[in-house]
Write an enzyme that holds these catalytic residues in place. Structure first.
Site, mmCIF file in Angstrom:
data_model
loop_
_atom_site.group_PDB
_atom_site.id
_atom_site.type_symbol
_atom_site.label_atom_id
_atom_site.label_comp_id
_atom_site.label_asym_id
_atom_site.label_seq_id
_atom_site.Cartn_x
_atom_site.Cartn_y
_atom_site.Cartn_z
ATOM 1 N N SER A 92 0.856 -1.185 0.000
ATOM 2 C CA SER A 92 0.000 0.000 0.000
ATOM 3 C C SER A 92 0.888 1.229 0.000
ATOM 4 C CB SER A 92 -0.858 -0.006 1.260
ATOM 5 O OG SER A 92 -1.515 1.238 1.412
ATOM 6 N N TYR B 117 -2.025 0.225 10.564
ATOM 7 C CA TYR B 117 -1.991 -0.251 9.175
ATOM 8 C C TYR B 117 -0.684 0.142 8.492
ATOM 9 C CZ TYR B 117 -3.691 -0.961 4.367
ATOM 10 O OH TYR B 117 -3.858 -1.372 3.056
HETATM 11 C C1 8X3 Z 1 -5.021 1.681 1.178
HETATM 12 C C2 8X3 Z 1 -4.492 3.073 1.092
HETATM 13 O O1 8X3 Z 1 -4.550 5.431 2.069
HETATM 14 O O2 8X3 Z 1 -6.159 3.862 2.988
HETATM 15 O O3 8X3 Z 1 -4.063 0.697 1.253
HETATM 16 O O4 8X3 Z 1 -3.832 3.654 3.539
HETATM 17 S S1 8X3 Z 1 -4.771 4.010 2.499
#
Ligand code: 8X3
Length: 246
Positions: free
Chosen positions: A131, A144
């Site tokens: 990502s 994340y």
């Molecule tokens: C998804 C992109 O901007 O939500 O992997 O982290 S974000």
């Protein structure tokens, strides 16, 4: 003629399902792996592939998946992953963080370890679905972003360690992709908050855009390693810089 074998994890929806369809259209036999059996059975039937119920956080489940693959694999797309919560670090939910690490990082590690011998035998390619969150930080995203940074580092390290082996190690790093599940999962089913992520953005990427890019990476000649492909909608110049029409 025998079709090259591809495996996509997280194939029940979104980028995973689109990638399974795209790889099949490009001539692969695709094993669709995910937890939601009914969805992957339907998908596999449509693309003349195979469905294997698999939870990447479970060692026995991944061992069964590896047995189904056999001794040669051309393409592994480590797509299973996701974001849970958007809390500041100070109040972040430890279970959310643990889940994100388990799925995005340890799950990828587990699947990769189980299938690496088959990938080497098949002169294959690994495409890790990272990502833009693995390249930058943003408020609330740390569980994340930390997991996707770990995935990015794992990918780079593997490429160093396996430079003398006939296997390609790559990462695709998408930015804003409007799929049915990503933001809904992040906001734990709150569709109003999920919809706001894409509000006013003329054209976020869609799953087919990423599937197309992954398929391009996987269908380059065996000596061509696309190390990292960062892909965002034109309206997103950076994680924080999104053009919205009011
Ligand atoms: C998804 C992109 O901007 O939500 O992997 O982290 S974000």
């Amino acid at each position: 003629m025998t079709r090259p074998l591809a495996l996509v994890t997280g194939a029940s929806s979104g980028i995973g399902a689109a990638t399974a369809r795209a790889l099949a259209a490009a001539g692969h036999e695709v094993i669709c792996a995910a937890r939601r059996t009914d969805r992957i059975v339907d998908l596999a039937a449509k693309i003349d592939g195979r469905a294997v119920t698999c939870d990447v956080t479970d060692a026995d489940s991944v061992a069964e998946l590896a047995a189904e693959v056999g001794d040669q694999l051309a393409v592994l797309v480590n797509n299973a992953g996701g974001a849970y919560g958007l809390d500041p670090v100070a109040t972040g939910d430890i279970e959310d963080w643990r889940t994100m690490y388990e799925v995005n990082v340890i799950g990828t590690l587990r699947v990769t370890q189980a299938l690496l011998p088959s990938l080497v035998a098949g002169e294959g390619i690994i495409v890790n679905v990272g990502s833009t969150a693995g390249r930058t930080s943003y408020e609330g995203g740390a569980g994340y972003t930390a997991a996707k940074h770990a995935l990015a580092t794992m990918t780079e390290t593997m490429r160093l360690e396996l430079v003398d082996q006939p296997v390609r190690i790559t990462e695709i790093a998408p930015g804003m992709v409007h799929t049915e599940g990503f933001s809904l999962t992040r906001f734990k089913g709150d569709s109003e908050r999920a919809d706001k992520v894409y509000a006013g953005v003329a054209e976020p990427l869609v799953a087919d855009d990423i599937a197309d890019a992954i398929t391009w990476m996987a269908t380059r000649p065996p000596h061509v390693n696309v190390d990292l492909l960062v892909i965002k909608p034109r309206a997103q110049a950076a994680a924080h810089k999104v053009h919205r029409e009011s």
